[in-house]
Design a protein around this motif. Structure first.
Motif, PDB file in Angstrom:
ATOM      1  N   SER A  96       0.749  -1.260   0.157  1.00 13.68           N
ATOM      2  CA  SER A  96       0.104  -0.036  -0.425  1.00 13.68           C
ATOM      3  C   SER A  96       0.551   1.589   0.133  1.00 13.68           C
ATOM      4  O   SER A  96       0.880   2.047  -0.742  1.00 13.68           O
ATOM      5  CB  SER A  96      -0.811  -0.734   0.954  1.00 13.68           C
ATOM      6  OG  SER A  96      -1.862  -1.352   1.235  1.00 13.68           O
ATOM      7  N   PHE A  97       2.056   1.471   0.734  1.00 14.26           N
ATOM      8  CA  PHE A  97       2.620   2.452   0.527  1.00 14.26           C
ATOM      9  C   PHE A  97       3.943   2.447   0.001  1.00 14.26           C
ATOM     10  O   PHE A  97       3.425   3.644  -1.011  1.00 14.26           O
ATOM     11  CB  PHE A  97       3.635   2.274   2.295  1.00 14.26           C
ATOM     12  CG  PHE A  97       2.890   2.583   3.354  1.00 14.26           C
ATOM     13  CD1 PHE A  97       2.333   2.936   3.286  1.00 14.26           C
ATOM     14  CD2 PHE A  97       3.631   1.454   4.330  1.00 14.26           C
ATOM     15  CE1 PHE A  97       1.331   3.712   4.939  1.00 14.26           C
ATOM     16  CE2 PHE A  97       3.279   2.156   5.727  1.00 14.26           C
ATOM     17  CZ  PHE A  97       1.618   2.866   5.982  1.00 14.26           C
ATOM     18  N   VAL A 102       4.763   6.498  -0.603  1.00 22.00           N
ATOM     19  CA  VAL A 102       4.637   6.485   0.803  1.00 22.00           C
ATOM     20  C   VAL A 102       6.387   5.250   1.566  1.00 22.00           C
ATOM     21  O   VAL A 102       6.070   4.842   0.856  1.00 22.00           O
ATOM     22  CB  VAL A 102       4.622   6.319   2.065  1.00 22.00           C
ATOM     23  CG1 VAL A 102       4.243   6.633   3.285  1.00 22.00           C
ATOM     24  CG2 VAL A 102       3.435   7.219   1.387  1.00 22.00           C
ATOM     25  N   SER A 103       7.174   6.422   1.984  1.00 23.55           N
ATOM     26  CA  SER A 103       8.851   5.462   2.619  1.00 23.55           C
ATOM     27  C   SER A 103       8.715   5.240   3.714  1.00 23.55           C
ATOM     28  O   SER A 103       7.059   6.016   4.797  1.00 23.55           O
ATOM     29  CB  SER A 103      10.309   6.205   2.374  1.00 23.55           C
ATOM     30  OG  SER A 103       9.285   6.970   2.697  1.00 23.55           O
ATOM     31  N   LYS A 111      15.692  -3.136  16.882  1.00 21.97           N
ATOM     32  CA  LYS A 111      15.576  -2.418  15.445  1.00 21.97           C
ATOM     33  C   LYS A 111      14.728  -2.022  14.466  1.00 21.97           C
ATOM     34  O   LYS A 111      13.537  -2.392  14.791  1.00 21.97           O
ATOM     35  CB  LYS A 111      16.594  -3.988  14.600  1.00 21.97           C
ATOM     36  CG  LYS A 111      17.893  -4.470  14.971  1.00 21.97           C
ATOM     37  CD  LYS A 111      18.879  -4.134  14.768  1.00 21.97           C
ATOM     38  CE  LYS A 111      20.284  -3.376  15.524  1.00 21.97           C
ATOM     39  NZ  LYS A 111      21.514  -2.860  14.436  1.00 21.97           N
ATOM     40  N   GLY A 112      15.363  -1.270  13.122  1.00 21.57           N
ATOM     41  CA  GLY A 112      14.649  -0.832  12.162  1.00 21.57           C
ATOM     42  C   GLY A 112      14.465  -1.401  10.602  1.00 21.57           C
ATOM     43  O   GLY A 112      16.270  -1.812  10.795  1.00 21.57           O
ATOM     44  N   TYR A 113      13.313  -1.034  10.226  1.00 20.80           N
ATOM     45  CA  TYR A 113      13.790  -2.185   8.361  1.00 20.80           C
ATOM     46  C   TYR A 113      12.945  -0.727   7.634  1.00 20.80           C
ATOM     47  O   TYR A 113      12.470  -0.149   7.604  1.00 20.80           O
ATOM     48  CB  TYR A 113      13.678  -3.263   7.984  1.00 20.80           C
ATOM     49  CG  TYR A 113      13.253  -4.652   9.600  1.00 20.80           C
ATOM     50  CD1 TYR A 113      14.712  -5.555   9.202  1.00 20.80           C
ATOM     51  CD2 TYR A 113      13.169  -4.515  10.445  1.00 20.80           C
ATOM     52  CE1 TYR A 113      15.396  -5.628  10.533  1.00 20.80           C
ATOM     53  CE2 TYR A 113      13.342  -5.257  11.394  1.00 20.80           C
ATOM     54  CZ  TYR A 113      14.678  -5.955  11.472  1.00 20.80           C
ATOM     55  OH  TYR A 113      14.663  -6.607  12.597  1.00 20.80           O
ATOM     56  N   SER A 114      14.184   0.010   7.532  1.00 20.66           N
ATOM     57  CA  SER A 114      14.615   0.702   5.683  1.00 20.66           C
ATOM     58  C   SER A 114      13.108   0.396   5.377  1.00 20.66           C
ATOM     59  O   SER A 114      13.852  -0.513   4.368  1.00 20.66           O
ATOM     60  CB  SER A 114      14.847   1.606   5.884  1.00 20.66           C
ATOM     61  OG  SER A 114      16.416   0.974   4.754  1.00 20.66           O
ATOM     62  N   HIS A 115      12.278   0.939   4.115  1.00 25.91           N
ATOM     63  CA  HIS A 115      12.427   0.687   2.454  1.00 25.91           C
ATOM     64  C   HIS A 115      11.694   2.167   2.006  1.00 25.91           C
ATOM     65  O   HIS A 115      11.235   3.099   2.526  1.00 25.91           O
ATOM     66  CB  HIS A 115      10.575  -0.125   3.069  1.00 25.91           C
ATOM     67  CG  HIS A 115       9.333  -0.334   2.123  1.00 25.91           C
ATOM     68  ND1 HIS A 115      10.303  -1.230   0.868  1.00 25.91           N
ATOM     69  CD2 HIS A 115       9.099   0.335   1.467  1.00 25.91           C
ATOM     70  CE1 HIS A 115       9.592  -1.142  -0.107  1.00 25.91           C
ATOM     71  NE2 HIS A 115       8.657  -0.351   0.149  1.00 25.91           N
ATOM     72  N   ASN A 116      12.564   1.858   0.955  1.00 25.80           N
ATOM     73  CA  ASN A 116      12.735   2.895   0.433  1.00 25.80           C
ATOM     74  C   ASN A 116      13.033   4.414   0.974  1.00 25.80           C
ATOM     75  O   ASN A 116      12.307   5.875   0.492  1.00 25.80           O
ATOM     76  CB  ASN A 116      11.151   3.392  -0.917  1.00 25.80           C
ATOM     77  CG  ASN A 116      11.071   2.212  -1.177  1.00 25.80           C
ATOM     78  OD1 ASN A 116      11.969   1.254  -1.941  1.00 25.80           O
ATOM     79  ND2 ASN A 116       9.679   2.410  -1.341  1.00 25.80           N
ATOM     80  N   MET A 117      13.794   4.048   1.633  1.00 25.62           N
ATOM     81  CA  MET A 117      14.278   5.651   2.449  1.00 25.62           C
ATOM     82  C   MET A 117      15.326   6.383   2.174  1.00 25.62           C
ATOM     83  O   MET A 117      15.858   5.580   1.914  1.00 25.62           O
ATOM     84  CB  MET A 117      14.597   5.219   3.941  1.00 25.62           C
ATOM     85  CG  MET A 117      12.764   5.288   5.018  1.00 25.62           C
ATOM     86  SD  MET A 117      13.177   4.945   6.656  1.00 25.62           S
ATOM     87  CE  MET A 117      14.037   6.465   7.060  1.00 25.62           C
ATOM     88  N   ASP A 118      15.320   7.944   2.054  1.00 26.31           N
ATOM     89  CA  ASP A 118      16.373   8.296   1.371  1.00 26.31           C
ATOM     90  C   ASP A 118      17.481   8.829   2.110  1.00 26.31           C
ATOM     91  O   ASP A 118      17.644   8.121   2.847  1.00 26.31           O
ATOM     92  CB  ASP A 118      16.205   9.286   0.401  1.00 26.31           C
ATOM     93  CG  ASP A 118      16.413  10.314   1.611  1.00 26.31           C
ATOM     94  OD1 ASP A 118      16.252  10.473   2.375  1.00 26.31           O
ATOM     95  OD2 ASP A 118      14.837  11.234   1.006  1.00 26.31           O
ATOM     96  N   SER A 119      19.203   8.887   1.590  1.00 26.77           N
ATOM     97  CA  SER A 119      20.343   8.849   2.486  1.00 26.77           C
ATOM     98  C   SER A 119      20.235   9.333   3.686  1.00 26.77           C
ATOM     99  O   SER A 119      20.176   9.104   5.067  1.00 26.77           O
ATOM    100  CB  SER A 119      21.725   8.249   1.800  1.00 26.77           C
ATOM    101  OG  SER A 119      21.483   9.962   1.012  1.00 26.77           O
ATOM    102  N   TYR A 153       6.333  10.749   4.284  1.00 32.72           N
ATOM    103  CA  TYR A 153       5.243  10.815   3.122  1.00 32.72           C
ATOM    104  C   TYR A 153       5.721  12.519   2.391  1.00 32.72           C
ATOM    105  O   TYR A 153       6.670  13.303   3.058  1.00 32.72           O
ATOM    106  CB  TYR A 153       3.472  10.894   3.620  1.00 32.72           C
ATOM    107  CG  TYR A 153       3.898  11.940   4.443  1.00 32.72           C
ATOM    108  CD1 TYR A 153       3.022  13.614   4.022  1.00 32.72           C
ATOM    109  CD2 TYR A 153       3.609  11.572   5.734  1.00 32.72           C
ATOM    110  CE1 TYR A 153       2.881  13.807   5.652  1.00 32.72           C
ATOM    111  CE2 TYR A 153       3.659  12.551   6.950  1.00 32.72           C
ATOM    112  CZ  TYR A 153       3.049  13.270   6.912  1.00 32.72           C
ATOM    113  OH  TYR A 153       2.770  14.061   8.035  1.00 32.72           O
ATOM    114  N   LYS A 154       5.097  12.785   0.845  1.00 35.38           N
ATOM    115  CA  LYS A 154       5.798  14.268   0.302  1.00 35.38           C
ATOM    116  C   LYS A 154       5.009  15.095   0.223  1.00 35.38           C
ATOM    117  O   LYS A 154       5.182  16.151   0.760  1.00 35.38           O
ATOM    118  CB  LYS A 154       5.473  13.700  -1.146  1.00 35.38           C
ATOM    119  CG  LYS A 154       6.332  12.223  -2.589  1.00 35.38           C
ATOM    120  CD  LYS A 154       5.759  11.756  -3.323  1.00 35.38           C
ATOM    121  CE  LYS A 154       6.801  10.756  -3.831  1.00 35.38           C
ATOM    122  NZ  LYS A 154       6.387  10.529  -5.099  1.00 35.38           N
ATOM    123  N   ASN A 155       3.499  14.861   0.996  1.00 35.42           N
ATOM    124  CA  ASN A 155       2.552  15.935   1.546  1.00 35.42           C
ATOM    125  C   ASN A 155       1.643  15.890   2.141  1.00 35.42           C
ATOM    126  O   ASN A 155       1.623  13.981   2.485  1.00 35.42           O
ATOM    127  CB  ASN A 155       2.178  16.639  -0.184  1.00 35.42           C
ATOM    128  CG  ASN A 155       2.245  16.251  -1.841  1.00 35.42           C
ATOM    129  OD1 ASN A 155       0.661  14.809  -0.531  1.00 35.42           O
ATOM    130  ND2 ASN A 155       2.510  15.627  -2.106  1.00 35.42           N
TER     131      ASN A 155
END
Length: 263
Positions: A96-97, A102-103, A111-119, A153-155
């Motif tokens: 859905s994200f 949405v990242s 611990k966390g697991y990033s998905h589509n997050m920029d550096s 989110y972008k906006n």
């Protein structure tokens, strides 16, 4: 049995940004110390992960910790309850994200697991923790254990789509200045964790208090006997609170605790 029990959100309630760093007002520290010295119990109740909480507050300032928006509970240094998100739900969220652009990061206490997050976002997120990075970029759903999540989110229009899509299952505690939100489960949140610990310790509900400022604090404030909104709280929380105190940096917690003769 202890006399009273109070639950405190972290961001915007216990600590706030002073323009340089996140700090806890001295009046808040002293109020919690006095409250506990009188034989009462003080719990953190936050969307933050237990790793962050222990790094920031240590083991001695509070009697227990409700973290990850209710899905992890510690009392006297031991985990007494933990709830995880199913693999099917994680896959649904991820897909859905992706559809909404949405990242996100899927979290557990340590611990966390990033998905589509920029550096830059990953670096900023990891900066909240001491030592080794919190986020892992290379993972699969079958391998991870998760009990909370954050989205980026972008906006506001994108956030609105997420809120509408998951209106039956999720609560988005959004921070529009950062275009982020910590996300909690409607099936088990802060209020449910409070009910669990109150039953566990056999404390009457009339002896319960909660302090908060965000959307994910609404059910917590409604569930306890006396719900207190910070002066800097969102309006939706203020509407359901029994008492509205002053802002975090205007000794809000101390003033409220004095108003109810807790200190």
């Amino acid at each position: 049995m202890k006399n009273k029990i109070a639950f405190f959100d972290i961001d915007g309630t216990l600590i706030g940004f002073n323009g340089i760093d996140l700090i806890m007002p001295e009046s808040t520290k002293m109020s919690i110390k006095k409250f506990r010295e009188a034989g009462n119990l003080a719990f953190i109740c936050s969307g933050r992960q237990i790793r962050f909480i222990l790094e920031r507050f240590g083991q001695d300032m509070f009697d227990g910790y409700i973290s990850c928006n209710g899905t992890h509970i510690m009392f006297q240094g031991k985990t007494i309850y933990e709830k995880f998100i199913s693999k099917d739900m994680l896959l649904l969220l991820k897909n859905s994200f992706d559809k909404f652009g949405v990242s996100c990061c899927f979290n557990n206490g340590y611990k966390g697991y990033s998905h589509n997050m920029d550096s830059d976002r990953i670096k900023k997120y990891n900066a909240q923790f001491k030592g080794e990075p919190y986020l892992i970029a290379d993972w699969s759903i079958d391998e991870i254990i998760v009990n909370s999540l954050d989205i980026f989110y972008k906006n506001e229009a994108v956030l609105a789509k997420c809120i509408e899509h998951f209106k039956e299952s999720l609560i988005f505690n959004f921070h529009n200045d950062d275009l982020s939100a910590d996300v909690s489960l409607k099936s088990f949140g802060k209020a449910d964790a409070i009910e669990y610990i109150v039953d566990y310790l056999n404390i009457p509900i009339q002896n319960t208090y909660a302090f908060g400022d965000g959307y994910n604090d609404i059910e917590m404030i409604k569930r306890v006997n006396t719900g207190i909104a910070m002066g800097n709280a969102v309006e939706n929380l203020k509407k359901v609170a029994d008492y509205i105190t002053s802002n975090i940096f205007e000794d809000g917690i101390e003033k409220a605790m004095k108003a109810y003769n807790l200190i």
